[in-house]
Write an enzyme that holds these catalytic residues in place. Sequence first.
Site, PDB file in Angstrom:
ATOM      1  CD  GLU A   3      34.160  91.027  93.197  1.00 25.87           C
ATOM      2  OE1 GLU A   3      33.026  90.974  92.727  1.00 25.87           O
ATOM      3  OE2 GLU A   3      34.467  91.777  94.155  1.00 25.87           O
TER       4      GLU A   3
ATOM      5  CB  CYS B 139      29.474  97.888  94.070  1.00 29.30           C
ATOM      6  SG  CYS B 139      30.038  96.473  93.110  1.00 29.30           S
TER       7      CYS B 139
END
Lengths: 644, 644
Positions: free
Chosen positions: A328, A412
């Site tokens: 990520e 998130c």
Amino acid sequence: MNAIPSSQAGEAMQPKAKFRPLAVNQIEVNGFFGPKLDITATKTAKLLFDRCIEARMLELVDPLLPNPGIVIPFQHNNTVTTQMFWDSDFGKSIETAAYALNRHRDGELEARVDEVIDAYGRLQAEDGYLNSWYLRIEPGKRWTNLRDRHELYNAGHLMEGAIAYYHATGKRKFLDIMCRYADCIDATFGPEDGKKKGYPGHPELELALIKLGRVTGEQRYLDLAKFFVDARGQAPNYFDEEAYARGEKPEDFHFSTLEYCQAHKPVREQREVVGHAVRAAYLYAGMADVATEFSDASLDPALEALWAHLTERNLYVTGGFGPSKENEGLTYDYDLPNDSAYAETCAAVALVFWSSRMLGRAPDARYADVMERALYNNVLSGLSDDGTHFFYDNPLESHGHHHRWRWHRCPCCPPNAARLIASIGTYFYGLSEDEVALHLYCDNKAEMAVAGSRLTLTQKTRYPADGLIALDVAPETPTRFTLSLRVPAWAKGYSLTLNGEKLDASPEKGYIRLQRLWQAGDRLVLELDMQPQLLYAHAHVAADQGRAALLRGPFVYCIEGVDHAAPLNSYLLKDGCTISTTSIETWPDTVALSINALVEKQKDDALYGEEPPMREGANLMAIPYYLWDNRAPGEMLVWLRREA
Amino acid sequence: MNAIPSSQAGEAMQPKAKFRPLAVNQIEVNGFFGPKLDITATKTAKLLFDRCIEARMLELVDPLLPNPGIVIPFQHNNTVTTQMFWDSDFGKSIETAAYALNRHRDGELEARVDEVIDAYGRLQAEDGYLNSWYLRIEPGKRWTNLRDRHELYNAGHLMEGAIAYYHATGKRKFLDIMCRYADCIDATFGPEDGKKKGYPGHPELELALIKLGRVTGEQRYLDLAKFFVDARGQAPNYFDEEAYARGEKPEDFHFSTLEYCQAHKPVREQREVVGHAVRAAYLYAGMADVATEFSDASLDPALEALWAHLTERNLYVTGGFGPSKENEGLTYDYDLPNDSAYAETCAAVALVFWSSRMLGRAPDARYADVMERALYNNVLSGLSDDGTHFFYDNPLESHGHHHRWRWHRCPCCPPNAARLIASIGTYFYGLSEDEVALHLYCDNKAEMAVAGSRLTLTQKTRYPADGLIALDVAPETPTRFTLSLRVPAWAKGYSLTLNGEKLDASPEKGYIRLQRLWQAGDRLVLELDMQPQLLYAHAHVAADQGRAALLRGPFVYCIEGVDHAAPLNSYLLKDGCTISTTSIETWPDTVALSINALVEKQKDDALYGEEPPMREGANLMAIPYYLWDNRAPGEMLVWLRREA
């Protein structure tokens, strides 16, 4: 004219103080962002609560409810489940709800937030500790794995939620809960003998502690933020020591390198943006906050080098970064693939945080330009037009198989984009003792105090539909201060008048800084050139060669399959082609772009043919990138094929 | 001339019988593949054993050695570890070693193989069952998870190893072991009442059983192969029933859909290539084998549709397929990204298997062309030039960060490519009762029996360095049979002489079929036009638009960073540019290509600039794709930018 551009104002042009943002309730946001705030307030904020509770988060928090146990299976060889991050999702959802309540009072939403806050109150340990995973799933294991398990990160998000809720409602309960937890953390971590030398595996708490220090006036929270920044990456490495203490080998770390969490060296020695993108930008934002609050110039070389490394080699044109799904995050310089771009929404949100905090030191359009680019493109794309669906990753090219999620195993991004948009007004201005910097333009009315006077600033503008911005400056009494207006780098020209007379001031670091005795009735009119333009990428950006990106003002544009008959990569434009503004049915207030182009068609249906394709004239319809995937599913393309 | 092209020969042009390959020891391979076989025989074959044993595989097999336990942790929520596939790695390594022994007798290597075979002999259960994972790690759990755990797949690879070793050495021990295991499987699975209706989660055993039937003459092995083909995907789905029996829900399958293992519907109803690429092509190869051995035309509609779906929508120009790392397989039509191409070496190997078995029914250059393309490009790239390092995935574009592995957690590809290359001669010819088809050209000498006579065929050629192939046809006695010569679709022209006189025969399905009374001394000379050519991809292949691939003969070419000063995507060529053959220092026998091109250079170092890049003339040096990443690490590009 008696406005003195500050570049001619001698000593006065040096900012006397650091710049802080306004609170959300100091700005009334209208214009472009107005409807977005309404949707966030009336729809997204509630929906976040619905989905958090549907995901069973409240069951984990509330000791009165049966313990749900492990709902989301472990990953990474059984070290992590995203369930460990649930407190952060609740924290960000409460923060979003708080901003929503600022805009629209809503007793039902407030009652739902209070219910969650009450549950956290019941959950909190005697000593202030507050983490739903460790208190209910793995009691006794607190502070054993800061690297992987988001324990301090969760604390940060809950604190930010508590601060926002306090600002919105005046209720102190949650703020008091989180101050007790902050005190517990402060008693556990710090430079003093006997305290742990750890720091967040996922930075975020640093930002929250700065906010908590500002709202409570407690220096110790600022000091603790500084400790976390200072301690990071020092030898012996805390995360390695912690791994040994758990009976693990540091080299078995799932992400292989401590670059993943930017703990590979002390922050002042860091020069390149590495690892997990969100962690990186949160850390750098925290460093910038500490640099501002402590006037700590020793952080500047790192901050400047990191900024340059990101913006000169690793930033998508949409303001996103972190190309890789694997970590990520970052890979290697100029690695900016389009269709596989990860460019997480949270990373762009984090970049807005970092950019805005780089502005804490002084106005500098380098930071505001990037903040604006990230906000209007990679951040806004994170939410669907109706505020109900969410992008996690934000590619710059899609072949029709990438769509916004209803929810995510790791949710998130939805509350992160929502809390940023819901609080967008705080990013418009930077305020020091005697200067107001206008970083972002949007129709709004802001109240503040500068140089001892109350001041009302009113922006009247259709920006970014056009570049005309009227600014009414209304101090309560005539007051001498500096008003700094950003001229974005994308504006190829601008004009400025004060009370109808032209001003010839030129920008300094991208800001026209006007120091004068301002009085009610003063009106500035800034007009920014909004000519569409093509951008070309550096030769090392492999994916963008033979291509150009189309921009107008803060928006990056894209083309979508729904508006075009042929596959999108069949189209190409010639350098210097005609680009004109137009409108699009779905969004009447949006400026679309129409481009004279060519389309290629192959002669037969073979997968690989020996004849080059034929060409004919075609017209492209481009819309702002952030609006893609709101109509029919289909292809999307930012970097259009071009030829000389 | 008394050679009658078969298209004019009435009844005789219908093949009377099915085509089978020759055994490895019937062909002496020289020319292009000769040195590759030598390297495989003298280096790779041994190295595979070294690395298998280093990976602790022998410890798992040999009951005399301490049980190593779980060496490679479980994945996929604890259902699978690649350690479960170790038998297949040993099977393929033994198969490679067997072919190596054919070429170079080597007592030491043979002794090492015997050691492993002895261990398998000791491991085998009373009833013939033989699987190192289930016998030593999870005894009692055999046949409980055919879907995920490669149990039958392992059996197939061990059988293929045993057959090859028997052919190479004449030793029956391993073959007998594997026949006992085949009998055990046959007693367990089949259409009869009381037998399980299962089939391999990962097809492969089907191919092995066909080979085992052919080598032993036992029809029941062919029947069992047919059963596995026929049973696949029938309702109720065996894999789902098996999941319920394990107390699992079928919908919790890690790969979500039974398309992953091509068990979503009966094979005769399948029309699209889906799921895991290697599984897919192994299955289709098994279907083609069954179609051939049982003259089962009911499989043809599926085979033809699957072939068309692969080659018309889903095949990389390099002969690879399966773009996605997620499922190691297919995604959606025309999804052929270059830099993220998975294009597993094993999938290209499997495609060679499938293509060659499609030729079992009759010569048809559609199949041989694809076989050749896959072989010379995606398969050969799997091994480094020195035979010691291996590609698992084979992208068509690299930015300098993709290199061959020394070994892999899932080491399926190294022995798979090695066993194919080491046995390459068997893919050169197809032999029926009265016809010999020449599918691939390479300098070689082959011995066979056709139409009752012994026949020696000798190809003298530098192919693919040039297109001139001299073929000496030497039957022991003058014999009437058909000799079929493939004319590849890439050859824009060809000429053919028989004993010095020009033949005007035209190809039928890509083969010139010459039926005559052949006698010793007959010499055919075929010359194929090897003009380099550019290919252009279908408009739906997004990644290849504005680009062209460069081919010459069977080779796809690429450019590498080591030969070029600028980033590779800075170069572009004009349609109709000059392409000439040249040589390259490292590989004097390789034909490289030199292309007149342009290079773009940006005016400054900005990540995104407003000025289009400048252009100047440049020269490109292209090498066969399979040779990339053998010199300095750096960029590689197959699809070159082009303009009209």
